[in-house]
Write an enzyme that holds these catalytic residues in place. Structure first.
Site, PDB file in Angstrom:
ATOM      1  N   HIS A   1       0.787  -1.306  -0.223  1.00 21.23           N
ATOM      2  CA  HIS A   1       0.086   0.132  -0.074  1.00 21.23           C
ATOM      3  C   HIS A   1       0.952   1.280   0.058  1.00 21.23           C
ATOM      4  O   HIS A   1       0.798   1.991  -1.059  1.00 21.23           O
ATOM      5  CB  HIS A   1      -1.053   0.106   1.396  1.00 21.23           C
ATOM      6  N   GLU A   2       1.808   1.323   0.968  1.00 20.65           N
ATOM      7  CA  GLU A   2       2.633   2.542   1.078  1.00 20.65           C
ATOM      8  C   GLU A   2       3.596   2.687  -0.019  1.00 20.65           C
ATOM      9  O   GLU A   2       3.796   3.888  -0.623  1.00 20.65           O
ATOM     10  CB  GLU A   2       3.588   2.450   2.487  1.00 20.65           C
TER      11      GLU A   2
ATOM     12  N   GLU B   1      -4.730   7.914  -2.986  1.00 17.54           N
ATOM     13  CA  GLU B   1      -5.352   6.573  -2.474  1.00 17.54           C
ATOM     14  C   GLU B   1      -5.422   5.552  -3.633  1.00 17.54           C
ATOM     15  O   GLU B   1      -5.345   4.212  -3.554  1.00 17.54           O
ATOM     16  CB  GLU B   1      -6.221   6.899  -1.681  1.00 17.54           C
TER      17      GLU B   1
ATOM     18  N   HIS C   1       1.691   4.436  -2.841  1.00 23.57           N
ATOM     19  CA  HIS C   1       2.000   5.865  -2.541  1.00 23.57           C
ATOM     20  C   HIS C   1       3.449   6.373  -3.189  1.00 23.57           C
ATOM     21  O   HIS C   1       3.493   7.239  -3.864  1.00 23.57           O
ATOM     22  CB  HIS C   1       1.939   6.321  -1.311  1.00 23.57           C
TER      23      HIS C   1
HETATM   24 ZN    ZN Z   1      -3.020   5.347   1.586  1.00 25.37          ZN
END
Ligand code: ZN
Length: 496
Positions: A260-261, A290, A264
């Site tokens: 997830h990170e 997101e 980003h």
């Molecule tokens: Zn996030």
């Protein structure tokens, strides 16, 4: 030097100061010893004071006006000036006294929220929350709005949207999700027992970072550290860092956290290098940001082809622990759907219901239909209605998130908007890249990342989210592709 170059030079220094503050704050959350906290607070406050002073300086305003009025303003320059003016006006419209009160009350309210959550008692927090709502409403009045004060808050997190538009986008998703959930809960649950073991944290980290490198996270422009709350931050396009946390009892929470990170981080590493130290080297909002993290975490790393490739590799990192598991079983186990109380632990389908509940409450609060004292009852009613759950106490209910304690109203919908944008992008990506899923099944991610770089990353903040999504997909924001994805994926997993 012409007026635009002067503005650019002045902004570059503001960007430097902001990145220095971001570095102090990264350190605070990773390596700072506890006794550094008080003075670190002073250092951050001093820097943010200097940044505010420079951003709102009248000379900068004169230069922006001069630069905007020049006869030959290029489109990138116009985007630069528009974004700078937006942040400037946003800061200038709030009186210094209100900013100070909001900051003071937010840190008090955070303390009270922490205690109230521990005591599972909303009544303790209610006066602080009422105060934060009141101050936020005052800020909304300063910023101005047409329909509801909530509309004045959301631009801090996502531009180009209003409560009425978000309501229209969310409603069909809410109704379809509630229906689908009803069908899923009548089916036998998927098998997850093999995940109930102890998992080496070192192996989790090594495997997670291998995946991060495979999908394209450039470690010469990034690093990974441990923090209590995972996040991604950057100090330049060449220094984009992620943090994660691991637990011995979960094999996949840390892994999906890293991915997830990493999603980003890939976004921030992909900004156009020519935009460095300008307001364009940023995402247009949290929703698009997101969409990138959820793309890698959910659409890629929770797909069947991904596990066809990675399960045999993962088995080597955890010898003897996953030997009898097939990729199909693993894929099903990491996609279990189970309504529960806590948002941050929610699965792909129910997550959006957690968000929609918060959004609906926020809108009612700022339309003056719901006051702080009535929040727990309204919260519990919606959890019953959409998720079929009886909330046992406030800690598992309306006290679980920190956002409102800080006065971050308008933030929540960006999580679900991210999922919606992501599904729209995947739909288009599948048309553009017919080999998408066979590439994922072969552990090849270069083409996918290249598509995101060209269509999303390199634009930075040139367009707001609705505009960017429409440019890429040719469609106005719609939850239809997300609903279709849910029905196809979970229809197959649960045999609907
Ligand atoms: Zn996030």
């Amino acid at each position: 030097m012409n007026a635009f170059d002067l503005v650019r030079q002045k902004y570059a220094e503001i960007a430097d100061l902001s990145h220095a503050a971001a570095l102090l704050s990264w350190d605070q959350q990773t390596y700072m010893p506890p006794r550094g906290a008080t003075d670190r607070g002073h250092q951050l406050a001093t820097l943010s004071g200097i940044i505010h002073e420079r951003l709102t300086a009248p000379e900068l305003g004169d230069l922006i006006e001069k630069a905007s009025g020049a006869p030959d303003v290029a489109s990138d320059q116009r985007a630069f000036l528009r974004e700078l003016s937006f942040s400037r006006e946003r800061s200038m419209k709030l009186p210094a006294a209100l900013v100070k009160e909001l900051t003071l009350e937010a840190s008090k309210s955070f303390e009270v929220w922490t205690r109230a959550r521990k005591a599972r008692n909303f009544a303790l927090f209610q006066p602080s929350l009422a105060r934060m709502i009141d101050l936020t409403r005052q800020a909304a009045e300063c910023w101005g709005y047409k329909d509801t004060p909530w509309d004045a808050l959301v631009p801090d997190y996502e531009r180009g949207l209003t409560a009425a538009r978000v309501e229209k986008i969310f409603k069909p998703l809410r109704d379809a999700t509630v229906k689908l959930l009803g069908r899923i809960t009548t089916r036998p649950q998927v098998e997850t027992r093999f995940l109930e073991q102890k998992w080496s944290i070192d192996a989790q980290r090594e495997f997670g970072m291998r995946v991060a490198r495979d999908i394209g996270y450039d470690m010469t422009a990034g690093r990974q550290d441990i923090a209590a709350h995972p996040f991604c931050t950057n100090f330049s396009i060449g220094d984009v860092r992620i943090t994660t946390r691991f637990s011995e009892t979960s094999l996949v929470d840390g892994l999906f956290g890293i991915i997830h990170e990493c999603g980003h981080a890939l976004y921030e590493q992909g900004f156009n290098p020519e935009d460095a130290r300008t307001p364009l080297a940023q995402a247009p909002g949290l929703g698009i940001h997101e969409s990138q993290s959820r793309f890698w975490e959910v659409r890629i790393a929770q797909s069947e082809p991904f596990w066809r490739h990675y399960l045999p590799i993962m088995q080597q990192y955890f010898p003897g622990q996953l030997d009898d598991v097939t990729p199909g079983q693993f894929y099903r186990a990491v996609n279990i759907i189970e309504p529960d109380f806590i948002r941050v632990e929610a699965d792909e389908i129910t997550y959006n219901l957690h968000i929609i509940i918060r959004f609906e409450l926020e809108v009612r609060i700022f339309r003056g239909e719901l006051s702080a004292v009535d929040i727990p009852a309204a919260w519990n009613e919606l959890y019953k209605k959409y998720l079929g759950l009886d909330v046992p106490d406030d800690a598992k209910g309306c006290l679980q998130d920190v956002h409102w304690a800080y006065g971050s109203f308008g933030y929540f919908p960006t999580y679900t908007l991210g999922n919606i944008y992501c599904a729209m992008l995947v739909e288009k990506m599948q048309r553009d890249l017919p080999r998408l899923w066979s590439d994922v099944g072969g552990g090849r991610f270069g083409t996918v990342l290249g598509w995101l770089r060209a269509n999303i990353h390199r634009h930075g903040r040139r367009y707001d989210a609705p505009e960017l999504v429409e440019r890429v997909t040719g469609k106005a924001i719609t939850c239809e592709p997300l609903i279709k994805h849910f029905e196809a994926k979970y229809g197959e997993i649960y045999g609907l």
